[in-house]
Design an enzyme around this catalytic site. Structure first.
Site, PDB file in Angstrom:
ATOM      1  N   GLN A   1      15.458 -31.869 -31.608  1.00 13.40           N
ATOM      2  CA  GLN A   1      15.433 -32.637 -30.765  1.00 13.40           C
ATOM      3  C   GLN A   1      16.715 -32.045 -30.065  1.00 13.40           C
ATOM      4  O   GLN A   1      15.884 -32.452 -28.629  1.00 13.40           O
ATOM      5  CB  GLN A   1      15.501 -33.959 -30.985  1.00 13.40           C
ATOM      6  CG  GLN A   1      15.983 -34.906 -30.081  1.00 13.40           C
ATOM      7  CD  GLN A   1      15.535 -36.625 -30.521  1.00 13.40           C
ATOM      8  OE1 GLN A   1      16.004 -37.163 -29.488  1.00 13.40           O
ATOM      9  NE2 GLN A   1      15.901 -36.547 -31.592  1.00 13.40           N
ATOM     10  N   SER A   2      17.761 -31.894 -29.509  1.00 14.50           N
ATOM     11  CA  SER A   2      18.616 -31.317 -28.821  1.00 14.50           C
ATOM     12  C   SER A   2      18.778 -30.867 -27.965  1.00 14.50           C
ATOM     13  O   SER A   2      18.550 -31.157 -27.021  1.00 14.50           O
ATOM     14  CB  SER A   2      19.939 -31.389 -29.453  1.00 14.50           C
ATOM     15  OG  SER A   2      20.229 -29.941 -30.344  1.00 14.50           O
TER      16      SER A   2
ATOM     17  N   LYS B   1      12.897 -11.617 -37.868  1.00 14.94           N
ATOM     18  CA  LYS B   1      13.819 -10.943 -38.847  1.00 14.94           C
ATOM     19  C   LYS B   1      12.920  -9.782 -38.432  1.00 14.94           C
ATOM     20  O   LYS B   1      13.634  -9.169 -39.963  1.00 14.94           O
ATOM     21  CB  LYS B   1      13.805 -11.968 -40.370  1.00 14.94           C
ATOM     22  CG  LYS B   1      15.153 -13.300 -39.747  1.00 14.94           C
ATOM     23  CD  LYS B   1      15.677 -13.430 -40.830  1.00 14.94           C
ATOM     24  CE  LYS B   1      16.434 -14.426 -40.696  1.00 14.94           C
ATOM     25  NZ  LYS B   1      16.669 -15.860 -41.517  1.00 14.94           N
TER      26      LYS B   1
ATOM     27  N   ASN C   1      19.735 -23.839 -30.355  1.00 18.75           N
ATOM     28  CA  ASN C   1      20.743 -24.762 -31.781  1.00 18.75           C
ATOM     29  C   ASN C   1      20.384 -25.044 -33.063  1.00 18.75           C
ATOM     30  O   ASN C   1      20.201 -25.376 -33.557  1.00 18.75           O
ATOM     31  CB  ASN C   1      20.396 -26.412 -30.945  1.00 18.75           C
ATOM     32  CG  ASN C   1      19.202 -26.670 -31.669  1.00 18.75           C
ATOM     33  OD1 ASN C   1      18.060 -25.602 -30.994  1.00 18.75           O
ATOM     34  ND2 ASN C   1      18.690 -27.742 -31.965  1.00 18.75           N
TER      35      ASN C   1
ATOM     36  N   ALA D   1      21.624 -23.406 -36.760  1.00 22.41           N
ATOM     37  CA  ALA D   1      22.851 -23.610 -37.654  1.00 22.41           C
ATOM     38  C   ALA D   1      23.761 -22.670 -37.536  1.00 22.41           C
ATOM     39  O   ALA D   1      23.560 -22.023 -36.412  1.00 22.41           O
ATOM     40  CB  ALA D   1      22.405 -23.395 -39.119  1.00 22.41           C
TER      41      ALA D   1
ATOM     42  N   GLU E   1      21.032 -35.798 -35.644  1.00 25.79           N
ATOM     43  CA  GLU E   1      21.833 -37.679 -34.700  1.00 25.79           C
ATOM     44  C   GLU E   1      22.749 -38.276 -35.397  1.00 25.79           C
ATOM     45  O   GLU E   1      23.715 -38.465 -35.047  1.00 25.79           O
ATOM     46  CB  GLU E   1      20.211 -37.603 -34.675  1.00 25.79           C
ATOM     47  CG  GLU E   1      20.906 -39.012 -33.530  1.00 25.79           C
ATOM     48  CD  GLU E   1      21.309 -39.458 -31.998  1.00 25.79           C
ATOM     49  OE1 GLU E   1      20.614 -38.716 -31.254  1.00 25.79           O
ATOM     50  OE2 GLU E   1      21.670 -39.507 -31.951  1.00 25.79           O
TER      51      GLU E   1
ATOM     52  N   ASP F   1      22.009 -36.768 -30.341  1.00 22.51           N
ATOM     53  CA  ASP F   1      20.534 -35.580 -29.804  1.00 22.51           C
ATOM     54  C   ASP F   1      20.467 -34.771 -28.608  1.00 22.51           C
ATOM     55  O   ASP F   1      20.618 -34.023 -27.723  1.00 22.51           O
ATOM     56  CB  ASP F   1      19.547 -35.994 -30.654  1.00 22.51           C
ATOM     57  CG  ASP F   1      19.260 -35.181 -31.847  1.00 22.51           C
ATOM     58  OD1 ASP F   1      20.276 -34.177 -32.377  1.00 22.51           O
ATOM     59  OD2 ASP F   1      18.734 -35.359 -32.977  1.00 22.51           O
TER      60      ASP F   1
ATOM     61  N   GLY G   1      33.067 -53.727 -20.267  1.00 23.21           N
ATOM     62  CA  GLY G   1      34.699 -54.433 -19.531  1.00 23.21           C
ATOM     63  C   GLY G   1      35.161 -55.304 -19.186  1.00 23.21           C
ATOM     64  O   GLY G   1      34.893 -55.800 -20.030  1.00 23.21           O
ATOM     65  N   GLY G   2      35.745 -55.439 -17.815  1.00 22.83           N
ATOM     66  CA  GLY G   2      36.021 -57.043 -17.384  1.00 22.83           C
ATOM     67  C   GLY G   2      35.051 -58.557 -17.498  1.00 22.83           C
ATOM     68  O   GLY G   2      35.810 -58.865 -16.775  1.00 22.83           O
ATOM     69  N   GLN G   3      34.382 -57.567 -17.541  1.00 23.67           N
ATOM     70  CA  GLN G   3      32.816 -58.821 -16.796  1.00 23.67           C
ATOM     71  C   GLN G   3      32.081 -59.102 -18.464  1.00 23.67           C
ATOM     72  O   GLN G   3      31.660 -58.537 -19.044  1.00 23.67           O
ATOM     73  CB  GLN G   3      31.780 -58.579 -16.119  1.00 23.67           C
ATOM     74  CG  GLN G   3      32.465 -57.487 -14.890  1.00 23.67           C
ATOM     75  CD  GLN G   3      32.876 -59.029 -13.853  1.00 23.67           C
ATOM     76  OE1 GLN G   3      32.742 -60.067 -14.179  1.00 23.67           O
ATOM     77  NE2 GLN G   3      33.594 -58.300 -12.903  1.00 23.67           N
TER      78      GLN G   3
HETATM   79  N1  CAO Z   1      11.520 -15.722 -36.691  1.00 23.88           N
HETATM   80  C1  CAO Z   1      12.096 -15.513 -37.888  1.00 23.88           C
HETATM   81  N2  CAO Z   1      13.979 -17.002 -38.643  1.00 23.88           N
HETATM   82  C2  CAO Z   1      13.835 -17.493 -37.924  1.00 23.88           C
HETATM   83  C3  CAO Z   1      12.745 -17.482 -36.320  1.00 23.88           C
HETATM   84  C4  CAO Z   1      11.754 -17.076 -35.865  1.00 23.88           C
HETATM   85  N3  CAO Z   1      11.574 -16.758 -35.341  1.00 23.88           N
HETATM   86  N4  CAO Z   1      13.393 -18.905 -35.794  1.00 23.88           N
HETATM   87  C5  CAO Z   1      14.589 -19.489 -36.983  1.00 23.88           C
HETATM   88  N5  CAO Z   1      14.849 -18.695 -37.541  1.00 23.88           N
HETATM   89  C6  CAO Z   1      16.182 -18.531 -38.944  1.00 23.88           C
HETATM   90  C7  CAO Z   1      17.227 -18.600 -38.440  1.00 23.88           C
HETATM   91  O1  CAO Z   1      17.151 -17.397 -38.084  1.00 23.88           O
HETATM   92  C8  CAO Z   1      17.941 -19.510 -39.327  1.00 23.88           C
HETATM   93  O2  CAO Z   1      17.598 -18.870 -40.866  1.00 23.88           O
HETATM   94  P1  CAO Z   1      19.476 -18.332 -41.785  1.00 23.88           P
HETATM   95  O3  CAO Z   1      19.581 -19.570 -42.294  1.00 23.88           O
HETATM   96  O4  CAO Z   1      18.793 -16.898 -42.339  1.00 23.88           O
HETATM   97  O5  CAO Z   1      20.558 -17.763 -40.493  1.00 23.88           O
HETATM   98  C9  CAO Z   1      16.840 -20.049 -39.925  1.00 23.88           C
HETATM   99  O6  CAO Z   1      15.732 -19.631 -40.001  1.00 23.88           O
HETATM  100  C10 CAO Z   1      17.517 -22.003 -40.000  1.00 23.88           C
HETATM  101  O7  CAO Z   1      18.051 -22.263 -39.250  1.00 23.88           O
HETATM  102  P2  CAO Z   1      18.423 -23.445 -39.045  1.00 23.88           P
HETATM  103  O8  CAO Z   1      19.799 -22.364 -40.126  1.00 23.88           O
HETATM  104  O9  CAO Z   1      19.004 -23.636 -38.044  1.00 23.88           O
HETATM  105  O10 CAO Z   1      17.628 -24.566 -39.870  1.00 23.88           O
HETATM  106  P3  CAO Z   1      17.851 -25.916 -40.677  1.00 23.88           P
HETATM  107  O11 CAO Z   1      16.570 -26.145 -40.911  1.00 23.88           O
HETATM  108  O12 CAO Z   1      18.315 -25.333 -41.739  1.00 23.88           O
HETATM  109  O13 CAO Z   1      18.921 -26.623 -40.284  1.00 23.88           O
HETATM  110  C11 CAO Z   1      20.293 -28.154 -38.447  1.00 23.88           C
HETATM  111  C12 CAO Z   1      18.350 -27.650 -38.840  1.00 23.88           C
HETATM  112  C13 CAO Z   1      19.336 -29.054 -36.434  1.00 23.88           C
HETATM  113  C14 CAO Z   1      20.123 -29.129 -39.018  1.00 23.88           C
HETATM  114  C15 CAO Z   1      20.686 -27.247 -37.452  1.00 23.88           C
HETATM  115  O14 CAO Z   1      19.430 -25.900 -37.067  1.00 23.88           O
HETATM  116  C16 CAO Z   1      21.702 -27.301 -37.086  1.00 23.88           C
HETATM  117  O15 CAO Z   1      22.878 -28.041 -37.581  1.00 23.88           O
HETATM  118  N6  CAO Z   1      21.824 -27.044 -35.403  1.00 23.88           N
HETATM  119  C17 CAO Z   1      22.967 -27.873 -34.637  1.00 23.88           C
HETATM  120  C18 CAO Z   1      22.778 -29.074 -34.424  1.00 23.88           C
HETATM  121  C19 CAO Z   1      21.192 -29.002 -34.062  1.00 23.88           C
HETATM  122  O16 CAO Z   1      21.445 -28.963 -33.456  1.00 23.88           O
HETATM  123  N7  CAO Z   1      20.923 -30.357 -34.190  1.00 23.88           N
HETATM  124  C20 CAO Z   1      20.263 -31.603 -33.781  1.00 23.88           C
HETATM  125  C21 CAO Z   1      19.367 -31.456 -34.554  1.00 23.88           C
HETATM  126  S1  CAO Z   1      18.268 -32.966 -34.110  1.00 23.88           S
HETATM  127  O17 CAO Z   1      18.355 -34.398 -34.783  1.00 23.88           O
END
Ligand code: CAO
Length: 415
Positions: free
Chosen positions: A17-18, A75, A96, A98, A139, A168, A247-249
């Site tokens: 989402q974010s 990759k 966005n 991890a 979120e 988000d 606020g103050g209201q």
């Molecule tokens: N081709 C190949 N690999 C890909 C790819 C593509 N097109 N797109 C993504 N990937 C891979 C990434 O490289 C990552 O691989 P590694 O773990 O080996 O480095 C993997 O997909 C997963 O990415 P991720 O760790 O971001 O995804 P997740 O589902 O495990 O986590 C989230 C999701 C949201 C918790 C995490 O991305 C995060 O903390 N983001 C930052 C904060 C954020 O935006 N949070 C809001 C989310 S909305 O509520």
């Protein structure tokens, strides 16, 4: 008609989402947003909370309007090369993932700068540098870590998260502002830069008034507009203020006619000081306008509970819309508690494009929230979200790949 961000090309590496809220806004302002997704799977939200089998979910469609979708396996060595070409051709990379995921993919800030020194690299992360910087965040984690949950809810209950997605979508907004600011600075410097919006920071920014209150509490031990005054107790930290006005209201949510069966038959009522005499008249307590215990804002503070109970006796005789109509005649600030159903059916929101009906090839018609920011010279037309990889060939051709190269890359699993 031209758009504010015409000519800006965004490599949209966002998911969930974010990030997508940020790039959707940029697309609405006219940027060409190319969403890079994983082949075969795509943004995980495509399949989350589905209401129709095998059709992109509303979760996805409502966050990815006006974008193009290209699938690349980043990759795969050849996929990486395609991404490098995209980096060379785009103005902004938004991600966005991890923490560390982009680096692990081989696209460090240094590498991206080598490929394109004008590139702006914009990231949402859960936390900024510090003890939690490596954490994955969603979120509600951000709402809890940014001060929203500890200050939301009632004094006698647990912390509460808000339905507003301030972690988000709120952070997406912050990031979008950072991006357009960096684009503006680039017109002077010719250089790209990193833009970071941490979700904790974004939530805290929106909870700024609560940090104000923390310092008032530290200094004086009390806050007279909080429901804890004068009967309850204050601890060391800003308490949950229920529905008190920030606020103050002083304000509170009051029952209206029908509250016994309708969970949203309520109105937010603000006892704004300049209209106090009018409030007294409307609720039939004319004597309060001159009674020294009620006549001034300071005198009223210890009596707010009684005052709102008295006003509620009046609001309970009216529907929220009747109350709204009467109170507005006297300029008394108030607002009906609108349900999502009422909002979805509100004609004025349709008229302004804040709620839009969109047609989708596999889903059919659905409602979405349009661009909440209206520019007089850059109108927004909301178009549907892309199907997974719908624009892979189109974008690859624009990047200069021949049909044979595209087909070879597809066979190699790179796209
Ligand atoms: N081709 C190949 N690999 C890909 C790819 C593509 N097109 N797109 C993504 N990937 C891979 C990434 O490289 C990552 O691989 P590694 O773990 O080996 O480095 C993997 O997909 C997963 O990415 P991720 O760790 O971001 O995804 P997740 O589902 O495990 O986590 C989230 C999701 C949201 C918790 C995490 O991305 C995060 O903390 N983001 C930052 C904060 C954020 O935006 N949070 C809001 C989310 S909305 O509520």
């Amino acid at each position: 008609m031209s758009k504010a961000l015409d000519g800006v090309r965004i490599l949209d590496f966002t998911h969930v989402q974010s990030g997508p809220t940020c790039t959707q806004l940029l697309a609405w302002f006219g940027a060409d947003v190319i969403k890079v997704e994983r082949a075969g799977a795509g943004d995980i939200t495509r399949e989350q909370l589905r209401d129709i089998p095998d059709v992109d979910s509303l979760y996805f469609t409502m966050l990815n309007h006006n974008k193009r979708s290209i699938t690349i396996d980043t990759k795969n060595p050849e996929g990486k090369q395609v991404l490098e070409t995209l980096i060379q051709k785009c103005d902004v990379l938004v991600e966005n993932f991890a923490p560390g995921a982009l680096d692990r993919m081989g696209f460090t800030w240094e590498r991206i700068q080598e490929l394109n020194p004008r590139m702006i690299v914009a990231s949402v992360k859960g936390f900024g540098p510090g003890p939690y910087e490596d954490c994955k965040v969603y979120e509600n984690v951000a709402q809890c870590a940014g001060g929203a949950a500890s200050t939301t809810g009632f004094d006698d209950g647990p912390p509460v998260v808000s339905g507003a997605q301030i972690g988000d979508s709120g952070t997406g907004l912050h990031l979008a502002l950072g991006i357009v600011t960096a684009l503006y600075q680039r017109t002077q410097t010719g250089r790209g830069q990193k833009v970071l919006a941490a979700m904790q920071d974004g939530v805290l920014n929106l909870c700024r008034v609560k940090l104000r209150d923390q310092q008032r509490l530290d200094r004086t031990g009390t806050m007279k507009e909080y429901p804890q005054y004068p009967n309850g107790k204050f601890g060391e930290a800003v308490p949950r203020a229920g529905n008190a006005s920030g606020g103050g209201q002083p304000g509170w949510i009051l029952k209206c006619k029908g509250w016994e069966t309708d969970p949203n038959a309520y109105i937010y009522f603000i006892t704004q000081a300049p209209v106090w005499a009018k409030i007294c008249n409307v609720i039939g307590k004319e004597e309060w306008a001159t009674d020294p215990d009620y006549a001034t804002p300071a005198a009223r503070l210890p009596h707010l509970k009684d005052i709102f109970a008295e006003i509620e006796r009046w609001t309970m005789t009216k529907t929220k819309f009747e109350a709204m109509q009467i109170l507005n005649k006297y300029d008394i600030p108030c607002g009906p508690i609108l349900s999502m159903k009422e909002i979805a059916e509100e004609p004025s929101l349709r008229k302004t494009g804040t709620i839009v009906e969109v047609d989708h090839p596999t889903r059919g018609k659905y409602l979405t929230v349009g661009n909440p920011i209206k520019l007089s010279d850059s109108p927004t037309e909301v178009t549907r979200s892309p199907l997974l990889g719908e624009h892979t060939d189109e974008v690859m051709t624009e990047l200069g790949y021949s049909p044979e190269q595209i087909s070879a890359l597809r066979t190699a699993g790179a796209i």
